[in-house]
Design a protein around this motif. Structure first.
Motif, mmCIF file in Angstrom:
data_model
loop_
_atom_site.group_PDB
_atom_site.id
_atom_site.type_symbol
_atom_site.label_atom_id
_atom_site.label_comp_id
_atom_site.label_asym_id
_atom_site.label_seq_id
_atom_site.Cartn_x
_atom_site.Cartn_y
_atom_site.Cartn_z
ATOM 1 N N PHE A 1 42.688 39.416 28.604
ATOM 2 C CA PHE A 1 41.585 40.326 28.968
ATOM 3 C C PHE A 1 40.626 39.663 29.949
ATOM 4 C CE2 PHE A 1 42.122 42.051 24.410
ATOM 5 C CZ PHE A 1 43.105 42.926 24.827
ATOM 6 N N SER A 2 40.871 38.405 30.310
ATOM 7 C CA SER A 2 39.885 37.682 31.119
ATOM 8 C C SER A 2 40.049 37.933 32.618
ATOM 9 C CB SER A 2 39.979 36.181 30.829
ATOM 10 O OG SER A 2 41.257 35.696 31.208
ATOM 11 N N LYS A 3 40.984 38.802 32.983
ATOM 12 C CA LYS A 3 41.197 39.044 34.410
ATOM 13 C C LYS A 3 40.860 40.521 34.698
ATOM 14 C CE LYS A 3 44.409 35.218 34.016
ATOM 15 N NZ LYS A 3 43.405 34.183 33.911
ATOM 16 N N SER A 4 41.867 41.375 34.824
ATOM 17 C CA SER A 4 41.550 42.772 35.171
ATOM 18 C C SER A 4 40.713 43.484 34.111
ATOM 19 C CB SER A 4 42.834 43.559 35.392
ATOM 20 O OG SER A 4 43.498 43.064 36.532
ATOM 21 N N PHE A 5 40.825 43.065 32.849
ATOM 22 C CA PHE A 5 40.137 43.778 31.771
ATOM 23 C C PHE A 5 38.701 43.307 31.536
ATOM 24 C CE2 PHE A 5 44.657 44.527 30.726
ATOM 25 C CZ PHE A 5 44.638 45.909 30.608
ATOM 26 N N ALA A 6 38.203 42.426 32.392
ATOM 27 C CA ALA A 6 36.771 42.111 32.449
ATOM 28 C C ALA A 6 36.180 41.592 31.138
ATOM 29 C CB ALA A 6 36.002 43.372 32.899
ATOM 30 N N ASN B 1 38.727 38.290 38.495
ATOM 31 C CA ASN B 1 38.070 39.562 38.166
ATOM 32 C C ASN B 1 38.629 40.636 39.128
ATOM 33 O OD1 ASN B 1 36.153 41.500 37.423
ATOM 34 N ND2 ASN B 1 34.469 40.522 38.544
ATOM 35 N N TYR B 2 39.955 40.841 39.039
ATOM 36 C CA TYR B 2 40.668 41.573 40.097
ATOM 37 C C TYR B 2 40.097 42.959 40.381
ATOM 38 C CZ TYR B 2 44.168 37.926 39.504
ATOM 39 O OH TYR B 2 44.802 36.715 39.423
ATOM 40 N N LEU B 3 39.699 43.665 39.329
ATOM 41 C CA LEU B 3 39.218 45.032 39.554
ATOM 42 C C LEU B 3 37.698 45.076 39.676
ATOM 43 C CD1 LEU B 3 41.716 46.869 37.186
ATOM 44 C CD2 LEU B 3 41.812 46.681 39.678
ATOM 45 N N GLY B 4 37.080 43.913 39.581
ATOM 46 C CA GLY B 4 35.624 43.833 39.749
ATOM 47 C C GLY B 4 34.870 44.474 38.594
ATOM 48 N N LEU B 5 35.535 44.650 37.449
ATOM 49 C CA LEU B 5 34.904 45.432 36.378
ATOM 50 C C LEU B 5 33.905 44.638 35.533
ATOM 51 C CD1 LEU B 5 37.956 47.609 35.202
ATOM 52 C CD2 LEU B 5 35.990 48.315 36.586
ATOM 53 N N THR B 6 33.813 43.322 35.717
ATOM 54 C CA THR B 6 32.835 42.584 34.896
ATOM 55 C C THR B 6 31.403 42.997 35.234
ATOM 56 O OG1 THR B 6 32.585 40.721 36.409
ATOM 57 C CG2 THR B 6 34.328 40.535 34.768
ATOM 58 N N LYS B 7 31.209 43.545 36.452
ATOM 59 C CA LYS B 7 29.861 43.963 36.841
ATOM 60 C C LYS B 7 29.741 45.492 36.903
ATOM 61 C CE LYS B 7 26.849 41.634 38.121
ATOM 62 N NZ LYS B 7 25.692 41.076 37.399
ATOM 63 N N ASP B 8 30.745 46.186 36.382
ATOM 64 C CA ASP B 8 30.673 47.646 36.383
ATOM 65 C C ASP B 8 29.651 48.075 35.315
ATOM 66 O OD1 ASP B 8 32.754 50.233 37.106
ATOM 67 O OD2 ASP B 8 31.417 50.430 35.365
ATOM 68 N N PRO B 9 28.648 48.878 35.692
ATOM 69 C CA PRO B 9 27.595 49.228 34.729
ATOM 70 C C PRO B 9 28.138 49.902 33.468
ATOM 71 C CG PRO B 9 27.072 50.042 36.934
ATOM 72 C CD PRO B 9 28.441 49.451 37.016
ATOM 73 N N ARG B 10 29.254 50.633 33.596
ATOM 74 C CA ARG B 10 29.812 51.306 32.409
ATOM 75 C C ARG B 10 30.382 50.297 31.417
ATOM 76 N NH1 ARG B 10 33.688 54.977 35.958
ATOM 77 N NH2 ARG B 10 33.721 52.963 37.033
ATOM 78 N N THR C 1 43.554 31.712 46.871
ATOM 79 C CA THR C 1 42.565 32.753 47.119
ATOM 80 C C THR C 1 43.005 33.998 46.337
ATOM 81 O OG1 THR C 1 43.527 33.869 49.069
ATOM 82 C CG2 THR C 1 42.278 31.844 49.471
ATOM 83 N N SER C 2 42.036 34.757 45.842
ATOM 84 C CA SER C 2 42.378 35.977 45.092
ATOM 85 C C SER C 2 41.255 36.988 45.327
ATOM 86 C CB SER C 2 42.528 35.660 43.615
ATOM 87 O OG SER C 2 41.397 34.989 43.129
ATOM 88 N N TYR C 3 41.621 38.243 45.299
ATOM 89 C CA TYR C 3 40.703 39.290 45.772
ATOM 90 C C TYR C 3 40.347 40.270 44.673
ATOM 91 C CZ TYR C 3 41.703 36.694 49.738
ATOM 92 O OH TYR C 3 41.791 35.603 50.556
ATOM 93 N N MET C 4 39.249 40.974 44.914
ATOM 94 C CA MET C 4 38.758 41.975 43.955
ATOM 95 C C MET C 4 38.753 43.331 44.643
ATOM 96 S SD MET C 4 35.338 40.118 42.519
ATOM 97 C CE MET C 4 35.242 38.348 42.509
ATOM 98 N N ALA C 5 38.911 44.374 43.831
ATOM 99 C CA ALA C 5 38.833 45.733 44.375
ATOM 100 C C ALA C 5 37.445 45.968 44.979
ATOM 101 C CB ALA C 5 39.110 46.739 43.270
ATOM 102 N N THR C 6 36.465 45.174 44.550
ATOM 103 C CA THR C 6 35.087 45.394 44.986
ATOM 104 C C THR C 6 34.678 44.554 46.207
ATOM 105 O OG1 THR C 6 34.511 43.885 43.195
ATOM 106 C CG2 THR C 6 34.141 46.221 42.797
ATOM 107 N N HIS C 7 35.584 43.720 46.739
ATOM 108 C CA HIS C 7 35.258 43.056 48.012
ATOM 109 C C HIS C 7 35.139 44.135 49.082
ATOM 110 C CE1 HIS C 7 36.905 38.997 46.579
ATOM 111 N NE2 HIS C 7 35.715 38.724 47.068
ATOM 112 N N THR C 8 34.078 44.050 49.884
ATOM 113 C CA THR C 8 33.930 45.043 50.959
ATOM 114 C C THR C 8 34.729 44.579 52.183
ATOM 115 O OG1 THR C 8 32.031 43.886 51.888
ATOM 116 C CG2 THR C 8 31.565 45.582 50.220
#
Ligand SMILES: Cc1ncc(COP(=O)(O)O)c(C=O)c1O
Length: 398
Positions: free
Chosen positions: A244-249, A50-59, A370-377
Motif C-alpha cells: 500500500f506504500s506506492k499507488s495506494f498512498a 507515490n505513483y498516483l499522487g494520492l498521498t496528498k489527495d484531500p479525499r 527516476t519515477s513519475y506521478m500522475a500529478t506531475h505537471t
C-alpha cells in the motif's frame, strides 16, 4: 574481537558525506506531492513511489483523519487477537474483488506481506524458483522458510530470462511441489515480467506462480489492476501481492488467491500473527485510494502517458533507459562515483532522484532511478528534461 567491531570500522558513509555526495536518508521538510522541500529549497520529486499522487489527495487525507477520530491512532495489537477492525475486513473483501481473487489478507507492510506469505507457503519438500533480481523481501521470505526447513530447495534464474527459467526448472525433480516467484514490475529498472511465457513454463512443469505486484498495481492495465490485467492473466497467477506504500498512498500490503490458501496463511503466518495490525488511518486511506482508482481510471492513464513521454524524451536525448516499460525509468550511468556526482548535480539544480548502486544493482548497472506521478505537471516534466539535458551534457553522460 568485539561484536560491534564492524560498526566501528564502517566509515564509507562519512567519506561520502565529507565529499558532499551522500544521497541517502535525506529529510523532507514539506511535501506537496510532485514537489517537496529539502534543505529549505523546493525540489521536483522524481524519486517517489507515490505513483498516483494520492498521498496528498484531500479525499484520502480526510478519510484518514476521520478514521483517527472514530477509531484512534493504533489497533494496539495483532489481527489475530484484538487488532481486527471492520475496516480491515471490508478492505480485504474489496481488494480480493479488485484482483479477481476469492480472498485477500492484509499485512502491516509490503515487506511483511511477502515474507509472511512465502514463509508460510513453503515447507521442507518445496522447491522455490526465483528471478535473481526479485525484491529483497521475496528472498527474505525464502530465507526464513529455509531457516525452518533446511531441506527446502531454492533455485534462481537469470533476470526475466525465460530460457533460463526453463533450464532451471527442468533440472528439478518433477514430483516435488514447485513455486515460481517473480516481481510483476521490477523495482529498480521498471521492466515488466515476461508473464505469458512464464505461465506456459509453469503449466508444463506443474508449478504454482506468485507475483509481487508492488510497482504494477495502480500503474499497469486499463483500470490499474496491475501486471495481471496487463497480460489478461488473473486466472493463471496463483498468488498476487502488493504494497500500500506506492499507488495506494498508505502503509501495508496484501496477498490474494484461493480462499483456502489465504485462510491457511492467515492462521500460520508469523509476520501476521506476531505483529500489530495496520492502523485505522492507513486502512481508511487505502479504502479511499481504491475507490478513486476504481472510479477515476484517467489518473492511471495520465501516469502511463507520463511514463511513455519521459522514456521517449530521455531516449531521444541519448540517455540509456534500459528495458523500462513503466513510469519507473532508470538512467543508466554504469559507474559508481559518477552516479553519485550526477545525483548531486541534479539535486543542486532542484531535482531529486534515487542513486542506485551495487549491491542493489550489479556494479556495471549503477543508475539514477527516476519515477513519475500522475500529478506531475507538464511544466515539472519539462523542467526535469531540460535539467537532465544540461547536466548530462556537462558530465559527458550524453
Ligand atoms: C517489489 C517490492 N516488493 C515489496 C516491497 C515492500 O513494500 P513496503 O515498502 O511497503 O514494505 C517493495 C518496497 O520497496 C518493493 O519494491
Amino acid at each position: 574481537m568485539d561484536i560491534f567491531d564492524k560498526c566501528l570500522e564502517f566509515t564509507k558513509v562519512e567519506d561520502y558525506k565529507e565529499r558532499g555526495i551522500y544521497p541517502y536518508f535525506f529529510p523532507i521538510s514539506e511535501n506537496y506531492g510532485p514537489r517537496v522541500v529539502m534543505e529549505g529549497r523546493e525540489i521536483i520529486m522524481i524519486g517517489s513511489n507515490n505513483y498516483l499522487g494520492l498521498t496528498k489527495d484531500p479525499r484520502v487525507q480526510e478519510a484518514a483523519i476521520k478514521a483517527v477520530e472514530k477509531f484512534g491512532t493504533s489497533c494496539s495489537g495483532s489481527r489475530f487477537l484484538n487488532g481486527t477492525y471492520e475496516l480491515h475486513v471490508e478492505l480485504e473483501a474489496r481488494l480480493a474483488k479488485f484482483v479477481n481473487k476469492e480472498a485477500a489478507l492484509m499485512f502491516s507492510t509490503g515487506y511483511q506481506t511477502n515474507v509472511g506469505a512465502i514463509y508460510t507457503i513453503l515447507d521442507k519438500n518445496s522447491v522455490v524458483i526465483t528471478d535473481k533480481t526479485n525484491h529483497a523481501c521475496l528472498f527474505d521470505g525464502i530465507l526464513l522458510a529455509k531457516g525452518t526447513n533446511p531441506g527446502m530447495v531454492m533455485r534462481r534464474y537469470k533476470h526475466n530470462d525465460m530460457d533460463d527459467l526453463e533450464r532451471v526448472i527442468s533440472t528439478v525433480d518433477p514430483e516435488l511441489p514447485k513455486l515460481i516467484i517473480t516481481d510483476g514490475v521490477f523495482s529498480m529498472e521498471g521492466d515488466i515480467v515476461k508473464l505469458p511465457r512464464l505461465l506456459r513454463i509453469a503449466k508444463t512443469h506443474r508449478a504454482r506462480v506468485y507475483v509481487d505486484d508492488a510497482h504494477g498495481m495502480g500503474v499497469l492495465g486499463k483500470t490499474g489492476r496491475g501486471t495481471l490485467e496487463h497480460f489478461h492473466a488473473f486466472d493463471d497467477v496463483d498468488l498476487v501481492t502488493t504494497t500500500f506504500s506506492k499507488s495506494f498512498a498508505s502503509l501495508g500490503g496484501f496477498v490474494a488467491g484461493k480462499a483456502e490458501v489465504i485462510n491457511y496463511i492467515k492462521h500460520f503466518s508469523r509476520p501476521l500473527i506476531f505483529s500489530a495490525a495496520i492502523p485505522p488511518a492507513n486502512t481508511a486511506a487505502v479504502l479511499k485510494a481504491l475507490e478513486i482508482i476504481e472510479s477515476e481510471p484517467e489518473i492511471v492513464h495520465r501516469l502511463q502517458q507520463t511514463g511513455e513521454r519521459m522514456r521517449r524524451e530521455f531516449t531521444a536525448l541519448g540517455f540509456d533507459t534500459g528495458d523500462s516499460e513503466t513510469p519507473i525509468i532508470p538512467i543508466l550511468v554504469r559507474d559508481y562515483d559518477k552516479t553519485f556526482a550526477f545525483w548531486k548535480a541534479l539535486f543542486e539544480a532542484g531535482i531529486y532522484t534515487n542513486a542506485v548502486v551495487s549491491p542493489a544493482v550489479p556494479a556495471d548497472r549503477s543508475l539514477l532511478r527516476t519515477s513519475y506521478m500522475a500529478t506531475h505537471t507538464d511544466k515539472d516534466l519539462d523542467q526535469v528534461l531540460d535539467t537532465f539535458k544540461k547536466i548530462g551534457k556537462q558530465m559527458g553522460i550524453i
